[in-house]
Write an enzyme that holds these catalytic residues in place. Sequence first.
Site, PDB file in Angstrom:
ATOM      1  N   LYS A 130      -1.207  -1.821  -4.384  1.00  0.00           N
ATOM      2  CA  LYS A 130      -2.130  -0.522  -4.357  1.00  0.00           C
ATOM      3  C   LYS A 130      -1.207   0.873  -4.707  1.00  0.00           C
ATOM      4  O   LYS A 130      -1.141   1.555  -3.911  1.00  0.00           O
ATOM      5  CB  LYS A 130      -2.905  -0.396  -3.234  1.00  0.00           C
ATOM      6  CG  LYS A 130      -4.349   0.067  -3.130  1.00  0.00           C
ATOM      7  CD  LYS A 130      -4.757   0.464  -1.765  1.00  0.00           C
ATOM      8  CE  LYS A 130      -5.738  -0.348  -1.304  1.00  0.00           C
ATOM      9  NZ  LYS A 130      -6.125  -0.005   0.197  1.00  0.00           N
ATOM     10  N   ASP A 141       0.839  -1.314  -0.023  1.00  0.00           N
ATOM     11  CA  ASP A 141      -0.234  -0.230  -0.091  1.00  0.00           C
ATOM     12  C   ASP A 141       0.808   1.059  -0.065  1.00  0.00           C
ATOM     13  O   ASP A 141       1.569   1.700  -1.056  1.00  0.00           O
ATOM     14  CB  ASP A 141      -1.111  -0.126   1.236  1.00  0.00           C
ATOM     15  CG  ASP A 141      -1.987   1.046   1.380  1.00  0.00           C
ATOM     16  OD1 ASP A 141      -2.322   1.413   0.133  1.00  0.00           O
ATOM     17  OD2 ASP A 141      -2.372   1.385   2.469  1.00  0.00           O
TER      18      ASP A 141
HETATM   19  P1  IMP Z   1       1.802  -0.403   3.616  1.00  0.00           P
HETATM   20  O1  IMP Z   1       2.814  -0.155   4.774  1.00  0.00           O
HETATM   21  O2  IMP Z   1       1.213   0.928   3.789  1.00  0.00           O
HETATM   22  O3  IMP Z   1       2.285  -0.848   2.527  1.00  0.00           O
HETATM   23  O4  IMP Z   1       1.001  -1.188   4.517  1.00  0.00           O
HETATM   24  C1  IMP Z   1       0.924  -2.761   4.153  1.00  0.00           C
HETATM   25  C2  IMP Z   1       0.025  -3.270   5.190  1.00  0.00           C
HETATM   26  O5  IMP Z   1      -1.123  -2.468   5.568  1.00  0.00           O
HETATM   27  C3  IMP Z   1      -0.616  -4.589   4.647  1.00  0.00           C
HETATM   28  O6  IMP Z   1       0.133  -5.645   4.885  1.00  0.00           O
HETATM   29  C4  IMP Z   1      -1.792  -4.600   5.257  1.00  0.00           C
HETATM   30  O7  IMP Z   1      -1.760  -5.412   6.429  1.00  0.00           O
HETATM   31  C5  IMP Z   1      -2.370  -3.308   5.576  1.00  0.00           C
HETATM   32  N1  IMP Z   1      -3.208  -2.779   4.435  1.00  0.00           N
HETATM   33  C6  IMP Z   1      -2.944  -1.955   3.440  1.00  0.00           C
HETATM   34  N2  IMP Z   1      -4.034  -1.635   2.520  1.00  0.00           N
HETATM   35  C7  IMP Z   1      -5.138  -2.439   3.086  1.00  0.00           C
HETATM   36  C8  IMP Z   1      -6.422  -2.736   2.761  1.00  0.00           C
HETATM   37  O8  IMP Z   1      -6.919  -2.226   1.765  1.00  0.00           O
HETATM   38  N3  IMP Z   1      -7.014  -3.679   3.366  1.00  0.00           N
HETATM   39  C9  IMP Z   1      -6.459  -4.224   4.545  1.00  0.00           C
HETATM   40  N4  IMP Z   1      -5.219  -4.053   4.848  1.00  0.00           N
HETATM   41  C10 IMP Z   1      -4.473  -3.010   4.365  1.00  0.00           C
END
Ligand code: IMP
Length: 180
Positions: free
Chosen positions: A130, A102
């Site tokens: 994403k 994300d």
């Molecule tokens: P990042 O550090 O923002 O890339 O977050 C990654 C983590 O956030 C993932 O491993 C998920 O646990 C959580 N996450 C991010 N987007 C979503 C979503 O749309 N649904 C559920 N969990 C999410």
Amino acid sequence: MRNDIDHILYSEEDLQAIVKNLGAQIEKDYVGKAPFLIGVLKGCFVFMADLCRSINLPCDIDFMAVSSYGSGTTTTGAVNITKDLSRDIEGRDVIIVEDILDSGVTLSYLKSYLQNRKPASIKICTLLDKPARRRANIQADYVGFTCPDSFVVGYGLDSAEKYRNLPFVGVLKPCVYENR
Ligand code: IMP
Ligand code: MG
């Protein structure tokens, strides 16, 4: 539980097909090697179970747990390692297995953390990407689906620890988390 889902993004069949495909790519890229799969808990657990069974190579499997989210739907930016590896990865071909990439904050932190332990290589395999919300400069080497900018649940992904056991990936109705 299903009444909370606005619509299904990826069905069980979609997920099965894409995971087979990812497994085949990894198998081809790691011929003659024994990749070390590191899953990022908890979101990876369903994906990891299916992915590792679609890779016909000798694999090590281990897990790490990090927390960065709390019960909200956007990252707080801080990454905390709550469970570390139980084995050494020096000289190994590591593949980090994630449910969703994300903001990228979690994975860029984790990748440099693991890099310090001198693996032979590190790649990232994520079920969902994403890109709309990326904040860190990081890309996955293996991506299942590029996913729209909505909050998704199921197939391991949660909202406040619920919905992980849905067999598909769906978009949560905003009213479910707006009421929290
Ligand atoms: P990042 O550090 O923002 O890339 O977050 C990654 C983590 O956030 C993932 O491993 C998920 O646990 C959580 N996450 C991010 N987007 C979503 C979503 O749309 N649904 C559920 N969990 C999410
Ligand atoms: Mg999560």
